[in-house]
Design a protein around this motif. Structure first.
Motif, PDB file in Angstrom:
ATOM      1  N   LEU A  66       0.831  -1.207   0.000  1.00  0.00           N
ATOM      2  CA  LEU A  66       0.000   0.000   0.000  1.00  0.00           C
ATOM      3  C   LEU A  66       0.864   1.256   0.000  1.00  0.00           C
ATOM      4  CD1 LEU A  66      -2.784  -1.090   2.525  1.00  0.00           C
ATOM      5  CD2 LEU A  66      -3.009  -0.809   0.055  1.00  0.00           C
ATOM      6  N   GLY A  67       1.987   1.190   0.698  1.00  0.00           N
ATOM      7  CA  GLY A  67       2.874   2.345   0.738  1.00  0.00           C
ATOM      8  C   GLY A  67       3.452   2.676  -0.630  1.00  0.00           C
ATOM      9  N   VAL A  68       3.791   1.650  -1.405  1.00  0.00           N
ATOM     10  CA  VAL A  68       4.302   1.875  -2.760  1.00  0.00           C
ATOM     11  C   VAL A  68       3.257   2.596  -3.600  1.00  0.00           C
ATOM     12  CG1 VAL A  68       4.990   0.739  -4.901  1.00  0.00           C
ATOM     13  CG2 VAL A  68       5.930  -0.041  -2.723  1.00  0.00           C
ATOM     14  N   LEU A  69       2.009   2.154  -3.506  1.00  0.00           N
ATOM     15  CA  LEU A  69       0.933   2.822  -4.242  1.00  0.00           C
ATOM     16  C   LEU A  69       0.791   4.277  -3.787  1.00  0.00           C
ATOM     17  CD1 LEU A  69      -1.839   0.046  -4.266  1.00  0.00           C
ATOM     18  CD2 LEU A  69      -0.165   0.596  -6.051  1.00  0.00           C
ATOM     19  N   GLY A  70       0.899   4.488  -2.480  1.00  0.00           N
ATOM     20  CA  GLY A  70       0.784   5.841  -1.952  1.00  0.00           C
ATOM     21  C   GLY A  70       1.908   6.747  -2.406  1.00  0.00           C
ATOM     22  N   VAL A  71       3.134   6.202  -2.432  1.00  0.00           N
ATOM     23  CA  VAL A  71       4.292   6.985  -2.876  1.00  0.00           C
ATOM     24  C   VAL A  71       4.124   7.426  -4.323  1.00  0.00           C
ATOM     25  CG1 VAL A  71       6.729   6.805  -3.497  1.00  0.00           C
ATOM     26  CG2 VAL A  71       5.974   6.065  -1.253  1.00  0.00           C
ATOM     27  N   ILE A  72       3.741   6.492  -5.183  1.00  0.00           N
ATOM     28  CA  ILE A  72       3.638   6.794  -6.604  1.00  0.00           C
ATOM     29  C   ILE A  72       2.496   7.772  -6.878  1.00  0.00           C
ATOM     30  CG2 ILE A  72       3.163   5.819  -8.879  1.00  0.00           C
ATOM     31  CD1 ILE A  72       4.549   3.252  -7.910  1.00  0.00           C
ATOM     32  N   ALA A  73       1.310   7.466  -6.347  1.00  0.00           N
ATOM     33  CA  ALA A  73       0.151   8.334  -6.602  1.00  0.00           C
ATOM     34  C   ALA A  73       0.318   9.690  -5.931  1.00  0.00           C
ATOM     35  CB  ALA A  73      -1.126   7.648  -6.118  1.00  0.00           C
ATOM     36  N   GLY A  74       0.692   9.682  -4.655  1.00  0.00           N
ATOM     37  CA  GLY A  74       0.845  10.938  -3.929  1.00  0.00           C
ATOM     38  C   GLY A  74       2.004  11.766  -4.431  1.00  0.00           C
ATOM     39  N   HIS A 106       6.846  15.529  -0.515  1.00  0.00           N
ATOM     40  CA  HIS A 106       5.738  15.911   0.360  1.00  0.00           C
ATOM     41  C   HIS A 106       4.427  15.293  -0.111  1.00  0.00           C
ATOM     42  CE1 HIS A 106       8.848  18.980   1.159  1.00  0.00           C
ATOM     43  NE2 HIS A 106       8.382  18.940   2.396  1.00  0.00           N
ATOM     44  N   GLY A 107       4.229  15.247  -1.427  1.00  0.00           N
ATOM     45  CA  GLY A 107       3.049  14.575  -1.945  1.00  0.00           C
ATOM     46  C   GLY A 107       3.094  13.085  -1.678  1.00  0.00           C
ATOM     47  N   GLY A 108       4.281  12.482  -1.867  1.00  0.00           N
ATOM     48  CA  GLY A 108       4.435  11.062  -1.586  1.00  0.00           C
ATOM     49  C   GLY A 108       4.169  10.745  -0.124  1.00  0.00           C
ATOM     50  N   LEU A 110       2.134  12.374   1.895  1.00  0.00           N
ATOM     51  CA  LEU A 110       0.686  12.415   2.092  1.00  0.00           C
ATOM     52  C   LEU A 110       0.030  11.154   1.529  1.00  0.00           C
ATOM     53  CD1 LEU A 110      -0.023  16.173   1.220  1.00  0.00           C
ATOM     54  CD2 LEU A 110      -0.002  15.100   3.486  1.00  0.00           C
ATOM     55  N   GLY A 111       0.542  10.677   0.383  1.00  0.00           N
ATOM     56  CA  GLY A 111       0.012   9.449  -0.188  1.00  0.00           C
ATOM     57  C   GLY A 111       0.230   8.259   0.726  1.00  0.00           C
ATOM     58  N   VAL A 112       1.408   8.183   1.347  1.00  0.00           N
ATOM     59  CA  VAL A 112       1.693   7.096   2.274  1.00  0.00           C
ATOM     60  C   VAL A 112       0.789   7.186   3.499  1.00  0.00           C
ATOM     61  CG1 VAL A 112       3.426   6.177   3.872  1.00  0.00           C
ATOM     62  CG2 VAL A 112       4.064   6.744   1.526  1.00  0.00           C
ATOM     63  N   ILE A 113       0.572   8.389   4.018  1.00  0.00           N
ATOM     64  CA  ILE A 113      -0.305   8.555   5.180  1.00  0.00           C
ATOM     65  C   ILE A 113      -1.710   8.047   4.864  1.00  0.00           C
ATOM     66  CG2 ILE A 113      -1.459  10.275   6.629  1.00  0.00           C
ATOM     67  CD1 ILE A 113       1.140  11.898   6.544  1.00  0.00           C
ATOM     68  N   VAL A 114      -2.224   8.397   3.682  1.00  0.00           N
ATOM     69  CA  VAL A 114      -3.558   7.941   3.294  1.00  0.00           C
ATOM     70  C   VAL A 114      -3.583   6.416   3.163  1.00  0.00           C
ATOM     71  CG1 VAL A 114      -5.278   7.954   1.446  1.00  0.00           C
ATOM     72  CG2 VAL A 114      -4.213  10.094   2.160  1.00  0.00           C
ATOM     73  N   SER A 115      -2.539   5.856   2.542  1.00  0.00           N
ATOM     74  CA  SER A 115      -2.506   4.400   2.357  1.00  0.00           C
ATOM     75  C   SER A 115      -2.440   3.673   3.691  1.00  0.00           C
ATOM     76  CB  SER A 115      -1.316   4.016   1.474  1.00  0.00           C
ATOM     77  OG  SER A 115      -0.083   4.136   2.171  1.00  0.00           O
ATOM     78  N   GLN A 116      -1.702   4.229   4.659  1.00  0.00           N
ATOM     79  CA  GLN A 116      -1.591   3.576   5.959  1.00  0.00           C
ATOM     80  C   GLN A 116      -2.841   3.785   6.806  1.00  0.00           C
ATOM     81  OE1 GLN A 116       1.015   1.409   6.262  1.00  0.00           O
ATOM     82  NE2 GLN A 116       1.246   2.165   4.163  1.00  0.00           N
ATOM     83  N   TRP A 117      -3.536   4.893   6.561  1.00  0.00           N
ATOM     84  CA  TRP A 117      -4.838   5.077   7.215  1.00  0.00           C
ATOM     85  C   TRP A 117      -5.784   3.988   6.755  1.00  0.00           C
ATOM     86  CZ3 TRP A 117      -9.476   5.972   4.602  1.00  0.00           C
ATOM     87  CH2 TRP A 117     -10.590   6.202   5.419  1.00  0.00           C
TER      88      TRP A 117
END
Length: 274
Positions: A66-74, A106-108, A110-117
Motif C-alpha cells: 500500500l505504501g508503494v501505491l501511496g508513494v507513486i500516486a501521492g 511531500h506529496g508522496g 501524504l500518499g503514504v499517510i492515506v494508504s496507511q490510514w
C-alpha cells in the motif's frame, strides 16, 4: 573542484529492455523497508501485542504494498499540484505520464499517510500505532532515492565557492559553475542522519504518535537546511522571504510535528517514557 562523473542512467540493457539505476534505487528503498520493518517487529509495543491485533511479517508486506501505491500516486499528484499546477491544469492527461519524471516527497508522504490510514482501518489497528511503526523505516529509503538523483545528475545544488573541496561541476545545469552536491547533502541529512536519530528514539517505547511527530520535525528541519544549498526549480525560483517551494512545504510539516508531539504528550500523560 570536482567534475560530475557522467554515469549512464541505464544500469542493464538487454535488447529493448532497459533497467535504470533510478528504478534500482527504488527497489533498494523497498528492500530496506522490509529489512528494517521486520526488525521493528521486535520493538515495543509491537513485540508484546498478542491476539487479533498482533503484528507479523504479513503486516509488513501489506503495508509496503500500500505504501508503494501511496508513494507513486501521492508523489506524482503532489508534484503536479505543488510545482506545476497551471501546466497540468491545461494538460491533465500528462499527470499520468510518470515516465516523464516529476515526483514530490511531500506529496508522496501524504500518499503514504492515506494508504496507511486505509491499512489501519481495514485491519483494525490504531492509526498512530501504524504510522509510528513505519516512520523509522523510511529515511534509508529516502537516502536511496537521493543516490538515484545523483546518478541521474539531477537536483544539483546552488553555486559554491570554487575553493570548496567537494564543489562539483554539473554540465547538465547548462554551465560549468562549481556547485554544491546537494543530493549528497540530502542523502546524509534526510537519509542517514535522520535514520540514526529516529531509530534510536523509536527503540524505546514512546507515547503513541510521538515517533511520527519526530519524523515530521526531523525531516522538515533537515530538508529546510538542505534547501539552502539546492538550486530552486527553474520555473519557480525563490518565493516569498527568499525561500524555495521545498522550504515552504517543510514549514507546516515541522509545525504539525511539534503540535502532534505535544498532543500525544497530553493525550497519554502517564503511559510512556518520552
Amino acid at each position: 573542484m570536482l567534475m560530475y562523473p557522467r554515469i549512464d542512467p541505464i544500469a542493464i540493457q538487454v535488447g529493448p529492455l532497459a533497467v535504470h539505476w533510478y528504478g534500482i534505487t527504488y527497489l533498494a528503498a523497498f528492500g530496506l523497508f522490509l529489512l528494517l520493518a521486520n526488525r521493528r517487529l521486535r520493538h515495543q509495543p509491537f513485540a508484546r501485542i498478542e491476539g487479533p491485533g498482533a503484528w507479523s511479517r504479513r503486516d509488513v508486506e501489506d503495508m509496503l504494498f500500500l505504501g508503494v501505491l501511496g508513494v507513486i500516486a501521492g508523489g506524482r499528484l503532489g508534484y503536479c499540484l505543488f510545482y506545476k499546477p497551471a501546466y497540468y491544469a491545461t494538460h491533465p492527461m500528462e499527470i499520468f505520464f510518470i515516465w516523464q519524471g516529476g515526483m514530490s516527497f511531500h506529496g508522496g508522504m501524504l500518499g503514504v499517510i492515506v494508504s496507511q490510514w486505509w491499512y489501519a482501518r481495514s485491519r483494525g489497528k490504531p492509526f498512530w500505532q501504524v504510522l509510528d511503526f513505519v516512520a523509522p523505516c523510511v529515511p534509508l529509503g529516502l537516502a536511496a532515492g537521493r543516490v538515484g538523483n545523483f546518478i541521474n545528475g539531477e537536483l544539483w545544488g546552488r553555486a559554491a565557492d570554487p575553493s570548496l573541496p567537494w564543489a562539483m561541476v554539473f554540465p547538465q545545469s547548462g554551465s560549468f559553475v562549481p556547485r554544491h552536491p546537494s543530493q549528497v547533502y540530502q542523502f546524509l541529512l534526510e537519509g542517514v542522519l535522520l535514520f540514526v536519530l529516529l531509530w534510536l528514539y523509536a527503540r524505546r517505547e514512546r507515547r503513541e504518535a510521538q515517533v511520527s511527530a519526530a519524523f515530521l520535525v526531523g525531516y522538515g528541519v533537515f530538508r529546510f537546511i538542505a534547501e539552502f544549498f539546492r538550486e530552486p526549480d527553474a520555473h519557480l525560483g525563490l518565493l516569498s522571504l527568499g525561500m524555495s517551494m521545498g522550504q515552504w512545504l517543510c514549514v507546516p510539516m515541522v509545525v504539525a510535528g511539534i503540535l502532534l508531539w505535544l498532543w500525544a504528550r497530553r493525550r497519554h500523560p502517564a503511559t510512556a517514557t518520552a
